[in-house]
Design a protein around this motif. Structure first.
Motif, short mmCIF file in Angstrom:
data_model
loop_
_atom_site.label_atom_id
_atom_site.label_comp_id
_atom_site.label_asym_id
_atom_site.label_seq_id
_atom_site.Cartn_x
_atom_site.Cartn_y
_atom_site.Cartn_z
N LEU A 267 -11.82 -30.36 15.51
CA LEU A 267 -11.40 -28.99 15.81
C LEU A 267 -12.08 -27.98 14.89
O LEU A 267 -12.18 -26.81 15.20
CB LEU A 267 -9.87 -28.88 15.69
N ASN A 268 -12.49 -28.44 13.71
CA ASN A 268 -13.37 -27.68 12.81
C ASN A 268 -14.04 -28.73 11.91
O ASN A 268 -13.98 -29.93 12.22
CB ASN A 268 -12.61 -26.58 12.03
N GLY A 269 -14.63 -28.31 10.80
CA GLY A 269 -15.35 -29.29 9.98
C GLY A 269 -14.44 -30.26 9.25
O GLY A 269 -14.92 -31.24 8.66
N CYS A 270 -13.14 -30.05 9.29
CA CYS A 270 -12.22 -30.86 8.49
C CYS A 270 -11.08 -31.49 9.29
O CYS A 270 -10.49 -32.48 8.87
CB CYS A 270 -11.66 -29.95 7.39
N VAL A 271 -10.76 -30.92 10.44
CA VAL A 271 -9.56 -31.37 11.19
C VAL A 271 -9.99 -32.08 12.48
O VAL A 271 -10.75 -31.52 13.27
CB VAL A 271 -8.64 -30.18 11.54
N VAL A 272 -9.48 -33.30 12.66
CA VAL A 272 -9.78 -34.04 13.88
C VAL A 272 -8.50 -34.13 14.73
O VAL A 272 -7.41 -34.32 14.19
CB VAL A 272 -10.35 -35.44 13.55
N GLU A 273 -8.66 -33.93 16.03
CA GLU A 273 -7.52 -34.06 16.95
C GLU A 273 -7.53 -35.45 17.55
O GLU A 273 -8.54 -35.90 18.10
CB GLU A 273 -7.60 -33.02 18.06
N LEU A 274 -6.40 -36.15 17.45
CA LEU A 274 -6.24 -37.47 18.06
C LEU A 274 -5.27 -37.33 19.23
O LEU A 274 -4.20 -36.72 19.08
CB LEU A 274 -5.68 -38.47 17.05
N VAL A 275 -5.63 -37.91 20.36
CA VAL A 275 -4.79 -37.81 21.55
C VAL A 275 -4.37 -39.23 21.96
O VAL A 275 -5.24 -40.08 22.21
CB VAL A 275 -5.53 -37.13 22.71
N PHE A 276 -3.06 -39.49 22.01
CA PHE A 276 -2.55 -40.83 22.29
C PHE A 276 -1.74 -40.85 23.58
O PHE A 276 -1.04 -39.90 23.92
CB PHE A 276 -1.62 -41.30 21.16
N GLU A 277 -1.82 -42.01 24.24
CA GLU A 277 -0.92 -42.29 25.36
C GLU A 277 0.15 -43.24 24.83
O GLU A 277 -0.19 -44.24 24.17
CB GLU A 277 -1.73 -42.98 26.46
N THR A 278 1.41 -42.94 25.06
CA THR A 278 2.48 -43.78 24.52
C THR A 278 3.75 -43.59 25.35
O THR A 278 3.94 -42.55 25.98
CB THR A 278 2.78 -43.41 23.04
N SER A 279 4.61 -44.59 25.32
CA SER A 279 5.89 -44.48 26.04
C SER A 279 6.95 -43.79 25.18
O SER A 279 8.07 -43.59 25.62
CB SER A 279 6.38 -45.88 26.43
N MET A 280 6.59 -43.42 23.95
CA MET A 280 7.56 -42.80 23.04
C MET A 280 8.10 -41.49 23.62
O MET A 280 7.41 -40.80 24.35
CB MET A 280 6.85 -42.50 21.71
N ARG A 281 9.32 -41.14 23.24
CA ARG A 281 9.88 -39.84 23.59
C ARG A 281 9.69 -38.92 22.39
O ARG A 281 9.92 -39.34 21.26
CB ARG A 281 11.37 -39.95 23.93
N TRP A 282 9.26 -37.69 22.63
CA TRP A 282 9.10 -36.74 21.53
C TRP A 282 9.20 -35.33 22.06
O TRP A 282 9.18 -35.11 23.27
CB TRP A 282 7.72 -36.93 20.86
N THR A 283 9.31 -34.39 21.14
CA THR A 283 9.27 -32.97 21.46
C THR A 283 8.20 -32.34 20.58
O THR A 283 8.11 -32.68 19.40
CB THR A 283 10.65 -32.32 21.19
N ALA A 284 7.43 -31.42 21.15
CA ALA A 284 6.37 -30.76 20.38
C ALA A 284 6.96 -30.12 19.13
O ALA A 284 7.98 -29.43 19.20
CB ALA A 284 5.71 -29.69 21.25
N GLY A 285 6.33 -30.37 17.98
CA GLY A 285 6.83 -29.82 16.72
C GLY A 285 7.50 -30.87 15.85
O GLY A 285 7.63 -30.70 14.64
N GLN A 286 7.94 -31.99 16.48
CA GLN A 286 8.50 -33.09 15.67
C GLN A 286 7.37 -33.82 14.95
O GLN A 286 6.19 -33.52 15.15
CB GLN A 286 9.23 -34.08 16.58
N ASN A 287 7.71 -34.78 14.11
CA ASN A 287 6.64 -35.55 13.46
C ASN A 287 6.85 -37.04 13.65
O ASN A 287 7.95 -37.50 13.95
CB ASN A 287 6.52 -35.17 11.98
N ILE A 288 5.74 -37.77 13.50
CA ILE A 288 5.76 -39.23 13.61
C ILE A 288 4.95 -39.80 12.44
O ILE A 288 4.19 -39.07 11.82
CB ILE A 288 5.13 -39.73 14.93
N THR A 289 5.14 -41.06 12.16
CA THR A 289 4.26 -41.72 11.19
C THR A 289 3.23 -42.53 11.95
O THR A 289 3.58 -43.32 12.83
CB THR A 289 5.06 -42.63 10.24
#
Ligand code: FES
Length: 325
Positions: free
Chosen positions: A101-123
């Motif tokens: 996304l810039n010289g330092c930040v990489v975006e990872l996109v995952f497919e998963t059956s997990m339930r989540w809401t945007a703004g929460q966090n995961i490990t």
């Protein structure tokens, strides 16, 4: 003094001491990062003995039923036997795509059956002993895929693996989503103040997109700060969104602004000064603060004093890692 058995070691834990501190004192490694009960990278499984509710605060009912607990929050009251959780409480995910996304930040996109809401966090777990908490930048309802923004650190074990080791198609394990820093229906007609530093944009972007897609009816102000213009990212997308939605205002902020590289519309300064100047009264506002603990500490106080209700100030502090990740 109580005794805790782990991987063939007998850890002697002093009265009032946490399990994690006792392990450190004995040079026995338990995975950890924030040491504040936030990131869940110190999750362990109880094989014998008991833990107090404090040691399971923030875990889901499912995780608790599996005997999981947090070593950094666990003050043993009696002898215990514990183990690393392996796959317990973790959910598989497949890396679908990866982009800088810039010289330092990489975006990872995952497919998963997990339930989540945007703004929460995961490990995100690199292996059984190394996990790192990241905030979720996408909506399950609207995007379907889970997106993380991972900042690179020269000695960062997990972040370097994300950038260099992880390949599209790889399977990983994720901890269950947790945290309350997300958009809810009750915020629909409240003005929103979203403030972040660095990859604090990830949860805020998730909150923003949910708000816009739900037809948020009041003003939304997003402030994102970086030390220099190159530290900002998703600038074009955010400027485009601001052009498409009259009620959305994007404010990029930089601490040092070389004129030749200035980002259009950006402001030079410190969030702790800019926000009080621009938002003198916050009664009735909903506030989201994400990123540096120092910024959050200062602005939480300010926003409360400016009238925002205590329950309307949500935050996601990116912990200072005890180990370098
Ligand atoms: S929750 Fe224990 S180290 Fe982060």
């Amino acid at each position: 003094m109580v005794s805790v058995e782990f991987k063939g070691h007998k850890l002697e834990v002093e009265v009032g001491e946490t399990l994690l501190n006792a392990a450190d004192r004995s040079a026995v490694r338990i995975p950890n990062s924030c040491r504040q009960g936030l990131c869940h990278s110190c999750v362990m499984v109880l094989e014998a003995g008991e833990v107090t509710p404090q040691a399971q605060q923030g875990l889901t009912d499912h995780q608790i039923s599996q005997g999981l607990f947090l070593a950094c929050q666990c003050v043993p009251q009696g002898d215990m036997k514990i183990a690393l959780p392996g796959k317990l409480g973790k959910i598989p995910a497949t890396l679908i795509s990866k982009q800088w996304l810039n010289g330092c930040v990489v975006e990872l996109v995952f497919e998963t059956s997990m339930r989540w809401t945007a703004g929460q966090n995961i490990t995100l777990w690199k292996d059984e002993e190394h996990g790192r908490a990241y905030s979720i930048a996408s909506s399950r309802k609207y995007d379907g895929l889970l997106k993380l923004h991972v900042a690179q650190y020269e000695q960062g074990l997990v972040s370097r693996w994300c950038a260099e080791g992880l390949q599209e198609g790889d399977q990983v394990l994720l901890g269950e989503a947790n945290g309350d820093c997300f958009y809810t229906e009750d915020a629909h007609d409240k003005p929103l103040l979203l403030v972040g530093t660095g990859t604090g944009l990830a949860p805020l972007y998730g909150v923003l997109m949910d708000a816009l897609r739900e037809g948020h009816s009041s003003e939304i102000h997003l402030y994102v700060a970086a030390a220099e213009p190159e530290g900002l990212y998703l600038v074009d997308q955010l400027q485009r969104l601001a052009g498409e939605h009259d009620n959305f205002h994007y404010h990029p902020v930089v601490r040092r602004q070389p004129t030749e590289e200035a980002v259009e519309g950006s402001v030079q300064g410190d969030l702790g000064v800019l926000i009080p100047k621009a938002h003198a009264a916050l009664r009735g506002w909903k506030v989201f603060l994400c990123g540096s603990p120092k910024m959050i500490e200062g602005l939480r106080k300010y926003c409360f004093l400016a009238g925002a209700g205590g329950n309307d100030i949500l935050f996601d502090a990116f912990e200072v890692a005890h180990e370098i990740y």
